[in-house]
Design an enzyme around this catalytic site. Structure first.
Site, PDB file in Angstrom:
ATOM      1  N   HIS A   1      69.909  39.626  80.926  1.00 33.61           N
ATOM      2  CA  HIS A   1      69.453  38.652  81.926  1.00 33.61           C
ATOM      3  C   HIS A   1      68.422  37.702  81.321  1.00 33.61           C
ATOM      4  O   HIS A   1      67.228  37.791  81.598  1.00 33.61           O
ATOM      5  CB  HIS A   1      68.846  39.377  83.134  1.00 33.61           C
ATOM      6  CG  HIS A   1      69.860  40.107  83.960  1.00 33.61           C
ATOM      7  ND1 HIS A   1      70.843  39.466  84.666  1.00 33.61           N
ATOM      8  CD2 HIS A   1      70.047  41.426  84.190  1.00 33.61           C
ATOM      9  CE1 HIS A   1      71.593  40.350  85.313  1.00 33.61           C
ATOM     10  NE2 HIS A   1      71.132  41.553  85.031  1.00 33.61           N
TER      11      HIS A   1
ATOM     12  N   GLU B   1      73.906  52.450  86.935  1.00 32.82           N
ATOM     13  CA  GLU B   1      73.663  51.412  87.938  1.00 32.82           C
ATOM     14  C   GLU B   1      74.923  51.031  88.698  1.00 32.82           C
ATOM     15  O   GLU B   1      74.987  49.971  89.303  1.00 32.82           O
ATOM     16  CB  GLU B   1      73.033  50.176  87.274  1.00 32.82           C
ATOM     17  CG  GLU B   1      73.801  49.632  86.087  1.00 32.82           C
ATOM     18  CD  GLU B   1      73.066  48.498  85.373  1.00 32.82           C
ATOM     19  OE1 GLU B   1      72.023  48.048  85.857  1.00 32.82           O
ATOM     20  OE2 GLU B   1      73.565  48.062  84.318  1.00 32.82           O
TER      21      GLU B   1
ATOM     22  N   ASP C   1      70.705  46.996  90.655  1.00 31.12           N
ATOM     23  CA  ASP C   1      72.164  46.977  90.606  1.00 31.12           C
ATOM     24  C   ASP C   1      72.764  48.194  91.302  1.00 31.12           C
ATOM     25  O   ASP C   1      73.787  48.085  91.987  1.00 31.12           O
ATOM     26  CB  ASP C   1      72.654  46.919  89.154  1.00 31.12           C
ATOM     27  CG  ASP C   1      72.652  45.499  88.599  1.00 31.12           C
ATOM     28  OD1 ASP C   1      73.127  44.598  89.314  1.00 31.12           O
ATOM     29  OD2 ASP C   1      72.175  45.290  87.478  1.00 31.12           O
TER      30      ASP C   1
HETATM   31  C1  3PY Z   1      68.406  47.105  87.751  1.00 29.75           C
HETATM   32  O1  3PY Z   1      67.463  47.484  88.448  1.00 29.75           O
HETATM   33  O2  3PY Z   1      69.564  46.964  88.174  1.00 29.75           O
HETATM   34  C2  3PY Z   1      68.168  46.825  86.348  1.00 29.75           C
HETATM   35  O3  3PY Z   1      69.089  46.749  85.580  1.00 29.75           O
HETATM   36  C3  3PY Z   1      66.786  46.584  85.918  1.00 29.75           C
HETATM   37  O4  3PY Z   1      66.607  45.247  85.563  1.00 29.75           O
END
Ligand code: 3PY
Length: 252
Positions: free
Chosen positions: A45, A150, A174
């Protein structure tokens, strides 16, 4: 100077890092002097190039500060270049399940992995006073493979994923989106996911990591036994400081 071994430090106490998205040595200097244990250069990012990420890694090394790089995908070429620049590890977005095993292969030399070797590169001291076996040993014992959990399929192949990882990292933003509770950190599905990932990590003795959007979230993670905390980013800190100063001007 060689960066501190994060693996050794994590065995002693929780380690605190932050994401770096502005690829400048001044940012590395400030974060190093502020006392962070490590940085995660964010090649997922941010707008930086792989060359700029390598410069961030070098700036960290000059300060004795370990810099891992977060990558968006399993790109063999990028990962090898970042590690040859001296990255302390690779943190893979969506790095659970079979991706964790693939990550291990790309960050490690034989017998653990399949990294291509050259000794004429920075992390091998350009081959000066270094043997192939010595370089393999040093790299394989220090470079970290960090997988981000995630996605809603976090439980798929979770034991094999843990066997491949040095840190199991929860990406709470995420994960909350993929579980259908966007932004909610305390929903029942989020709690169930954290418990399942924590249990699988504990069974393999793998330290847990997490992103913390605030100092309170970081303290909470430490209290829950997490060992690898990535708190905020250079951009969040800049935004916070900028608002503070502009507020002063508006109040004057
Ligand atoms: C998230 O919280 O999804 C991350 O990948 C941290 O930036």
């Amino acid at each position: 100077s060689l960066p501190t071994s994060l693996r050794g430090l994590m065995a002693e106490r929780p380690v605190l890092g932050t994401f770096l998205k502005i690829p400048r040595f001044e940012i590395v200097d400030i974060l190093a002097l502020s006392g962070f244990d490590f940085l995660v250069c964010d090649y997922e990012h941010s707008q930086m190039s792989v060359g700029e990420a390598c410069d961030v890694v070098r700036a960290g090394r000059a300060r004795g500060l370990p810099v891992l790089v977060r990558v968006p995908a399993l790109d063999r070429g990028d990962i090898n270049r970042l590690l040859e620049a001296g990255a302390a590890g690779i943190q893979l977005a969506r790095g659970s399940g079979p991706a964790a095993g693939e990550l291990r292969k790309l960050v490690s030399y034989p017998p653990l992995g399949t990294r291509s070797v050259s000794l004429a590169q920075p992390a091998a001291d350009y081959g000066m006073g270094v043997t192939l076996a010595g370089h393999f040993e040093r790299s394989n014992s220090t470079v970290l493979a960090v997988g981000q959990f995630e996605t809603a399929d976090y439980a798929d192949g979770i034991d094999a994923a843990m066997a491949a990882l040095d840190v199991a990292f929860i990406g709470p933003v995420d994960l909350s989106v993929d579980l259908g509770t966007p932004g909610e950190q305390d929903s029942a599905p989020m709690r169930a996911a954290a418990e399942a990932i924590e249990a699988a990590a504990a069974a393999r003795g793998v330290p847990m990591g997490i992103f913390a959007g605030s100092a309170e979230a970081a303290a909470d993670a430490v209290a829950r036994g997490y060992r690898y905390i990535v708190a905020g980013s250079d951009l969040t800190m800049l935004a916070g400081g900028a608002r503070q100063f502009s507020g002063l001007l508006q109040a004057a």
